[in-house]
Motif scaffolding. Structure first.
Motif, PDB file in Angstrom:
ATOM      1  N   LYS A 147       2.002   9.767   7.484  1.00 43.80           N
ATOM      2  CA  LYS A 147       1.521   8.603   8.226  1.00 43.80           C
ATOM      3  C   LYS A 147       0.849   9.064   9.509  1.00 43.80           C
ATOM      4  O   LYS A 147       1.391   9.891  10.229  1.00 43.80           O
ATOM      5  CB  LYS A 147       2.719   7.733   8.628  1.00 43.80           C
ATOM      6  N   GLY A 148      -0.293   8.501   9.813  1.00 46.02           N
ATOM      7  CA  GLY A 148      -0.996   8.838  11.057  1.00 46.02           C
ATOM      8  C   GLY A 148      -0.502   7.945  12.185  1.00 46.02           C
ATOM      9  O   GLY A 148      -0.957   6.822  12.362  1.00 46.02           O
ATOM     10  N   VAL A 149       0.464   8.464  12.943  1.00 48.62           N
ATOM     11  CA  VAL A 149       1.054   7.683  14.027  1.00 48.62           C
ATOM     12  C   VAL A 149       0.053   7.605  15.183  1.00 48.62           C
ATOM     13  O   VAL A 149      -0.492   8.615  15.604  1.00 48.62           O
ATOM     14  CB  VAL A 149       2.371   8.356  14.482  1.00 48.62           C
ATOM     15  N   VAL A 150      -0.193   6.379  15.664  1.00 48.52           N
ATOM     16  CA  VAL A 150      -1.204   6.174  16.713  1.00 48.52           C
ATOM     17  C   VAL A 150      -0.539   5.970  18.076  1.00 48.52           C
ATOM     18  O   VAL A 150       0.316   5.097  18.226  1.00 48.52           O
ATOM     19  CB  VAL A 150      -2.055   4.917  16.394  1.00 48.52           C
ATOM     20  N   HIS A 151      -0.939   6.799  19.045  1.00 51.44           N
ATOM     21  CA  HIS A 151      -0.477   6.602  20.423  1.00 51.44           C
ATOM     22  C   HIS A 151      -1.652   6.227  21.309  1.00 51.44           C
ATOM     23  O   HIS A 151      -2.773   6.705  21.108  1.00 51.44           O
ATOM     24  CB  HIS A 151       0.213   7.867  20.943  1.00 51.44           C
ATOM     25  N   THR A 152      -1.370   5.381  22.299  1.00 51.56           N
ATOM     26  CA  THR A 152      -2.440   4.918  23.183  1.00 51.56           C
ATOM     27  C   THR A 152      -2.292   5.542  24.578  1.00 51.56           C
ATOM     28  O   THR A 152      -1.358   6.300  24.828  1.00 51.56           O
ATOM     29  CB  THR A 152      -2.467   3.380  23.232  1.00 51.56           C
ATOM     30  N   THR A 153      -3.222   5.226  25.447  1.00 52.01           N
ATOM     31  CA  THR A 153      -3.406   5.995  26.680  1.00 52.01           C
ATOM     32  C   THR A 153      -2.388   5.746  27.803  1.00 52.01           C
ATOM     33  O   THR A 153      -1.645   6.652  28.197  1.00 52.01           O
ATOM     34  CB  THR A 153      -4.832   5.709  27.215  1.00 52.01           C
ATOM     35  N   GLY A 154      -2.382   4.540  28.334  1.00 48.42           N
ATOM     36  CA  GLY A 154      -1.664   4.295  29.585  1.00 48.42           C
ATOM     37  C   GLY A 154      -0.150   4.427  29.444  1.00 48.42           C
ATOM     38  O   GLY A 154       0.495   5.149  30.211  1.00 48.42           O
ATOM     39  N   GLY A 155       0.407   3.730  28.457  1.00 49.02           N
ATOM     40  CA  GLY A 155       1.854   3.748  28.281  1.00 49.02           C
ATOM     41  C   GLY A 155       2.357   5.136  27.944  1.00 49.02           C
ATOM     42  O   GLY A 155       3.367   5.609  28.485  1.00 49.02           O
TER      43      GLY A 155
END
Ligand code: PRX
Length: 625
Positions: A249-257
């Motif tokens: 699974k391609g786990v997606v992380h975002t920027t600020g948090g």
């Protein structure tokens, strides 16, 4: 406020805690007042989490420019230690910023735009975090693939994220061969390759027009690149991980948090201060290297050791010699490494001065009491707290950990208490929250900044995997026990995920690789206890032709898994199974397989529901054959 109350206050009001922490970072535009929202209840609509809405920032700016602007440009950022003693050099914060900018400019020159994926497949050299930071600089989404994955696994990941650029290295010819053979299968337009002097250029399979050398291409680029200001919820990276079913699974992380949680967990769990010397044995191919090598330490302005060698080369004292040489204050490693080193004797540790050490950390798998005590008493001379950090690729940052202050009790092998602002709960099998001591399933009740936002291209699977099992909660996949002090002990995965030397592998992936072999009719894989690796892979295999129950076939199957996934996924044991124990509805009874593998056949329990109970006797006869 005393530390215990402070922790509780942050858990009671996470939004206020995280906003306060976020103000320690540079935001080009500040977030709006009503900056956090989330939904974990599938009945109320899709699952989502949003932190610092309206805020714009860039993580590479916070990792690098901030320190250079504060006069720390000449401070070492990376202390590189290669495999050979003496192969060592220092990169300052200014050096790293310059190189990040050059690579970022090169990426822009290839037409890579914000939001586009870039695959990175490299050994653990400084250029690996540099490549990650360069992507972050321009808003490209990096997808790092661990160097131990095979070409097939690499190709699968490149295809899934659809990136046109790959960054790799010729550090070993195998690495480049793997990269190149995988790339043939997919549409990659440009490969940036870091040259290693130990591998002659002629030995590298090369595709002119597509492949270029890092040193030649990157050096010509300007050493400044303006950061792309990213919305807080813009993607930072993808990281593929294993689940109990299906493909990775391609786990997606975002920027600020993610940025805030990476920085803050380092600050508190490791008590990091600018200028501290920190050494993590993690590889950036896994989440620990992302958060606790590439990003978190730099967000705190510390100096990190980047170790590209084998911890037992030239002998088992290598990590302790590095600790002595660089006067390391914080050392973060995995129980597997500790278990392998402790077998080799205390003298390897004791011959090096470890008086600089203040905090020891453990990650990735349960640490058994014996390894914990050795780490604490021998390596840390009994004076350094051990932070046993429990977290996951999906959580992005520490979720449970002891705090290093004297107010937090230390219990060997206990992940202890939630991190600031994290609401962990223990559920029973029906999803009811349990108070007080007992056993249950570990879940998280409300959003935290570094949580995965989705699975790349498959939000339904994201919801089904993590939120449908217990609606309203993030399901971790781990079991836990809570003691009389309210401390949490991790009891291991409750799904079909195994943890071999801290590497997470889905049983379904290994089974899939085995059954791809033409001679294999069916396979069932389980994890068994292993004294050094924590768990080892044990495979039951049904062959199409049962006259081939021999070592040659065994080797063929193992080689096949090595090619399909990578060396770390190769089964330790292949147990021939003319048939597998199944229920009448055709479900494999793994409980029975586990008991047979571990020699506990007297405790098989009720096998009357098996469609064919005689299967068990056959399997017992074939054990060790
Ligand atoms: O089972 C838990 C185990 O590793 C799993 C997460 O694996 P991964 O996503 O690869 O991330 C590893 C690095 C954070 C968890 O579900 N695990 C991780 N840390 C611990 C642990 N088990 C026990 N104690 C830990 N400290």
């Amino acid at each position: 406020m005393d530390p215990v109350n402070r922790l509780q206050a942050s858990i009671d009001n996470p939004t206020a805690f995280w906003a306060k922490m976020a103000s320690n970072y540079y935001w080009q535009t500040k977030w709006v007042d009503n900056h956090t929202s989330y939904n974990f209840n599938l009945q109320k609509g899709p699952v989502f989490a949003e932190f610092f809405r309206g805020g714009r920032t860039n993580i590479s700016f916070n990792c690098l420019d901030r320190w250079v602007m504060a006069g720390r440009g000449n401070q070492p950022c990376f202390l590189f230690e290669g495999n050979d003693i003496g192969h060592a050099y220092v990169m300052t914060y200014q050096n790293v910023l310059d190189e990040v900018c050059r690579v970022a400019n090169w990426l822009r020159g290839q037409g890579v735009v914000k939001g586009e994926a870039v695959t990175i497949y490299m050994p653990m050299v400084c250029e690996l975090p540099i490549a990650m930071l360069a992507c972050a600089r321009i808003g490209a989404v990096h997808s790092v693939v661990f160097g131990g994955f095979s070409s097939d696994s690499l190709a699968q990941r490149i295809l899934d994220c659809q990136g046109k650029v790959v960054i790799t290295a010729s550090a070993t010819s195998t690495l480049l061969t793997l990269a190149v053979s995988a790339l043939w299968a997919v549409q990659v337009q440009r490969v940036l390759c870091l040259e290693d002097s130990s591998v002659p250029r002629e030995a590298c399979p090369w595709q002119p027009g597509r492949d270029v050398w890092w040193r030649e291409e990157v050096a010509q680029r300007p050493s400044y690149c303006a950061p792309e200001w990213m919305d807080s919820e813009d993607r930072l990276f993808l990281l593929y991980t294993s689940g109990s079913t299906g493909k990775p699974k391609g786990v997606v992380h975002t920027t600020g948090g993610y940025m805030v949680a990476a920085g803050v967990t380092c600050r508190y769990t490791f008590d990091m201060q600018p200028g501290d010397i920190y050494f993590s044995t993690a590889d950036c191919g896994w989440i620990t290297g992302h958060t606790y090598l590439a990003y978190g330490p730099l967000l705190n302005g510390v100096t990190s050791v980047v170790f590209a060698g084998v911890p037992t080369y030239p002998d088992a004292s290598r990590v302790w010699s590095i600790i002595e040489k660089h006067k390391v204050r914080i050392f973060y490693t995995a129980p597997t490494l500790l278990r392998s080193l402790l077998q080799m004797g205390d003298h390897h540790v004791k011959k090096h001065d470890r008086s600089s050490l203040r905090i020891l950390g453990s990650v990735g798998e349960p640490i058994n009491e014996h390894a914990w005590t050795w780490f604490h008493d021998v390596c840390g001379e009994g004076r350094c707290p051990i932070v046993d950090t429990w977290w996951q690729t999906e959580t992005g940052a520490h979720m449970l950990t002891p705090q290093p202050g004297s107010w937090c009790k230390l219990k060997p092998g206990c992940a202890s208490v939630p991190f600031f602002g994290v609401q962990t709960v223990m559920l029973d099998a029906n999803g009811n929250e349990q108070d007080g001591p007992g056993e249950g399933i570990l879940a998280i009740k409300s959003a935290w900044p570094s949580m995965a936002r989705t699975l790349h291209g498959d939000h339904d699977r994201f919801q089904a995997t993590y939120f449908a099992p217990f609606n309203g909660y993030y399901f971790t996949g781990d079991g836990c026990r809570r003691d009389e002090d309210g401390f949490i002990w991790i009891t291991g995965r409750v799904d079909d995920v195994i943890n071999v030397s801290g590497h997470r592998i889905g049983t379904a992936e290994v089974e899939g690789a085995l059954t791809e072999h033409a001679g294999c009719a069916e396979a069932a894989v389980i994890g068994i206890d292993h004294p050094v690796k924590g768990q080892a892979i044990y495979a039951y295999v049904t062959l199409v032709d049962s006259t081939r129950h021999d070592d040659k076939m065994r080797k063929e199957l193992m080689d096949h898994v090595r090619r399909a996934i990578g060396p770390f996924a190769v089964p330790e044991v292949v147990h021939w199974a003319p048939a597998l124990p199944k229920t009448r509805s055709g479900k494999i009874m793994r409980r029975v397989l586990r008991k047979i593998a571990s020699g506990e056949e007297k405790e098989l329990g009720d096998i009357s529901t098996l469609a064919e109970p005689s299967v068990v006797d056959t399997l017992l006869k074939l054990r060790g054959v």
